[in-house]
Write a protein that holds these residues in place. Structure first.
Motif, PDB file in Angstrom:
ATOM      1  N   SER A   1      -3.948   7.596   7.008  1.00  0.00           N
ATOM      2  CA  SER A   1      -4.230   7.000   5.688  1.00  0.00           C
ATOM      3  C   SER A   1      -3.400   5.748   5.466  1.00  0.00           C
ATOM      4  CB  SER A   1      -3.925   8.006   4.582  1.00  0.00           C
ATOM      5  OG  SER A   1      -4.711   9.148   4.736  1.00  0.00           O
TER       6      SER A   1
ATOM      7  N   ASP B   1      -6.625  10.420 -11.064  1.00  0.00           N
ATOM      8  CA  ASP B   1      -6.333   9.380 -10.071  1.00  0.00           C
ATOM      9  C   ASP B   1      -4.911   9.472  -9.547  1.00  0.00           C
ATOM     10  OD1 ASP B   1      -8.915   8.398 -10.414  1.00  0.00           O
ATOM     11  OD2 ASP B   1      -8.288   7.226 -12.163  1.00  0.00           O
TER      12      ASP B   1
ATOM     13  N   HIS C   1       0.825  -1.210   0.000  1.00  0.00           N
ATOM     14  CA  HIS C   1       0.000   0.000   0.000  1.00  0.00           C
ATOM     15  C   HIS C   1       0.852   1.249   0.000  1.00  0.00           C
ATOM     16  CE1 HIS C   1      -3.633  -2.232   0.457  1.00  0.00           C
ATOM     17  NE2 HIS C   1      -3.112  -2.901   1.479  1.00  0.00           N
TER      18      HIS C   1
ATOM     19  N   THR D   1      -4.943   1.584  -3.890  1.00  0.00           N
ATOM     20  CA  THR D   1      -4.250   2.863  -3.738  1.00  0.00           C
ATOM     21  C   THR D   1      -2.801   2.639  -3.347  1.00  0.00           C
ATOM     22  OG1 THR D   1      -6.288   3.901  -3.023  1.00  0.00           O
ATOM     23  CG2 THR D   1      -4.248   5.053  -2.481  1.00  0.00           C
TER      24      THR D   1
ATOM     25  N   THR E   1     -12.278   5.663  -8.375  1.00  0.00           N
ATOM     26  CA  THR E   1     -11.314   6.192  -9.335  1.00  0.00           C
ATOM     27  C   THR E   1     -12.032   6.498 -10.640  1.00  0.00           C
ATOM     28  OG1 THR E   1     -10.750   3.988 -10.122  1.00  0.00           O
ATOM     29  CG2 THR E   1      -9.417   4.875  -8.339  1.00  0.00           C
TER      30      THR E   1
ATOM     31  N   LEU F   1      -9.157  10.030  -1.789  1.00  0.00           N
ATOM     32  CA  LEU F   1      -9.011   8.625  -1.427  1.00  0.00           C
ATOM     33  C   LEU F   1     -10.351   7.909  -1.299  1.00  0.00           C
ATOM     34  CD1 LEU F   1      -6.169   8.935   1.231  1.00  0.00           C
ATOM     35  CD2 LEU F   1      -5.983   8.027  -1.090  1.00  0.00           C
TER      36      LEU F   1
ATOM     37  N   MET G   1      -5.968   2.168 -10.716  1.00  0.00           N
ATOM     38  CA  MET G   1      -5.358   2.468  -9.435  1.00  0.00           C
ATOM     39  C   MET G   1      -5.432   3.951  -9.123  1.00  0.00           C
ATOM     40  SD  MET G   1      -1.867   0.359  -9.108  1.00  0.00           S
ATOM     41  CE  MET G   1      -1.702   1.006  -7.449  1.00  0.00           C
ATOM     42  N   ARG G   2      -5.074   4.221  -7.889  1.00  0.00           N
ATOM     43  CA  ARG G   2      -4.952   5.589  -7.420  1.00  0.00           C
ATOM     44  C   ARG G   2      -3.535   5.701  -6.860  1.00  0.00           C
ATOM     45  NH1 ARG G   2      -8.814   4.815  -3.890  1.00  0.00           N
ATOM     46  NH2 ARG G   2     -10.732   5.636  -4.728  1.00  0.00           N
ATOM     47  N   VAL G   3      -2.817   6.742  -7.230  1.00  0.00           N
ATOM     48  CA  VAL G   3      -1.435   6.883  -6.751  1.00  0.00           C
ATOM     49  C   VAL G   3      -1.230   8.260  -6.129  1.00  0.00           C
ATOM     50  CG1 VAL G   3       1.011   6.764  -7.360  1.00  0.00           C
ATOM     51  CG2 VAL G   3      -0.633   5.364  -8.624  1.00  0.00           C
TER      52      VAL G   3
END
Ligand SMILES: [Zn+2]
Length: 352
Positions: free
Chosen positions: A150, A74, A23, A158, A123, A119, A128-130
């Protein structure tokens, strides 16, 4: 040359991890080796809709276009405000910062809080979320604690990418929540190819000064960093003949004129490298960084005592910490140069 060619081994490794990414990933390593660029390339490749077999982003899909424009929905880049101004330079406004508020050198807590919405909504591209956070050490304790929340309750899909030159300054709970990947110095041949591609001549010279860090070496060979360095070296080379007040005034002008963040800290770091060379020469070894100044360095090393050099080198750590705080740079430099010049006095006057 691309950043993933410069760090081919690391890139391969990241590719192997791709399907079981943690993560949170903490990329560490020496300043100026390209950690940030590598992290951005990784983010780009994770978000790309059609990555190449080498895991490199395709560069032509919609996601890649968004990444190039810096507005992929994202992706979030979290960095100090002072750094954000760094990229789109060229305003040429030298009017001074009189009326304007100085941009923060820190990642502030509001920047972390602002991630909440990001978050917790879906998305945009079902991928994905970066979040890329750089440099991670630029967070005070409350900001770091806010981020920790987080990291402790990871949102699926994420990835937090933290980049740090000084991971030892991160709070341990942050470090323990991240998988750490230490990025080694690139091989010298690759680093020189990198510099050639950037059009820098005398690559070996700059690379030595940069301690093997190719991106820093390019900055030195082509950017403004050498202005700061030249000003410092011109004074340090004077040894015992250095006039602390004159030196402080001259160098302070350069420090104040510097637009990029932490100029005083970078100056002190260069001073530390100068000391490494002095100590190496004093103990009969070859200098590591300031190859072009070998002759004056050798002469200086002869006129100083090793215990004094080592003591000053220890003090330099305190100096470095001091310049993290807002302070009067002129007074700081006077003190620094005064103590430096004293090292080279052949005879110490006895008081009384
Ligand atoms: Zn793409």
């Amino acid at each position: 040359m691309n950043i993933y060619d410069l760090h081919e081994e690391t890139w391969k490794r990241l590719g192997e991890w791709r399907d079981r990414l943690p993560h949170a990933l903490l990329l560490t390593g020496q300043r100026g080796i390209g950690k940030f660029d590598l992290a951005r390339a990784l983010a780009g490749s994770l978000l790309c809709e059609n990555p190449l077999p080498s895991r490199v982003a395709c560069g032509s899909c919609l996601a890649c276009a968004w990444m190039a424009q810096g507005n992929h929905p994202d992706f979030r880049l979290v960095q100090p405000e002072a750094l954000a101004g760094d990229e789109g330079e060229g305003g040429g406004n030298d009017a001074g910062s009189s009326g304007k508020k100085k941009p923060s050198q820190q990642i502030i807590i509001d920047q972390i809080r602002a991630l909440d919405d990001f978050l917790h909504v879906g998305t945009h591209r079902q991928g994905m979320r970066v979040v890329l956070l750089h440099p991670a050490e630029a967070m005070n304790r409350s900001t770091a604690n806010s981020l920790l929340k987080s990291l402790e309750e990871p949102v699926p899909g994420t990835l937090f990418l933290l980049v740090s030159n000084e991971p030892e300054r991160l709070i341990p709970t942050i470090r323990s929540r991240c998988q750490q990947l230490s990025i080694p110095l690139p091989e010298s041949s690759r680093a020189q190819a990198w510099m050639a591609a950037a059009g820098v001549k005398e690559a070996a010279h700059w690379l030595a000064l940069a301690g093997g860090s190719p991106l820093l070496a390019v900055e030195l060979g082509s950017g403004d960093e050498h202005v700061l360095l030249d000003a410092l070296v011109a004074e340090l080379a004077k040894g015992g003949r250095l006039d602390p007040l004159v030196a402080a005034a001259a160098v302070d002008r350069v420090v104040k004129a510097e637009k990029r963040p932490a100029s005083l800290k970078r100056l002190v770091e260069w001073g530390q490298k100068w000391f490494v060379d002095l100590i190496l020469l004093r103990t009969g070894q070859a200098p590591r960084y300031f190859l072009a100044q070998s002759a004056p360095l050798r002469e200086l090393a002869r006129r100083a005592e090793l215990p004094d050099l080592l003591a000053f080198n220890r003090k330099a750590l305190q100096y470095r910490q001091q310049c993290e705080q807002p302070l009067n740079s002129r007074l700081f430099l006077e003190d620094y140069f005064l103590n430096y010049a004293l090292l080279f006095e052949p005879v110490r006057e006895a008081h009384g």
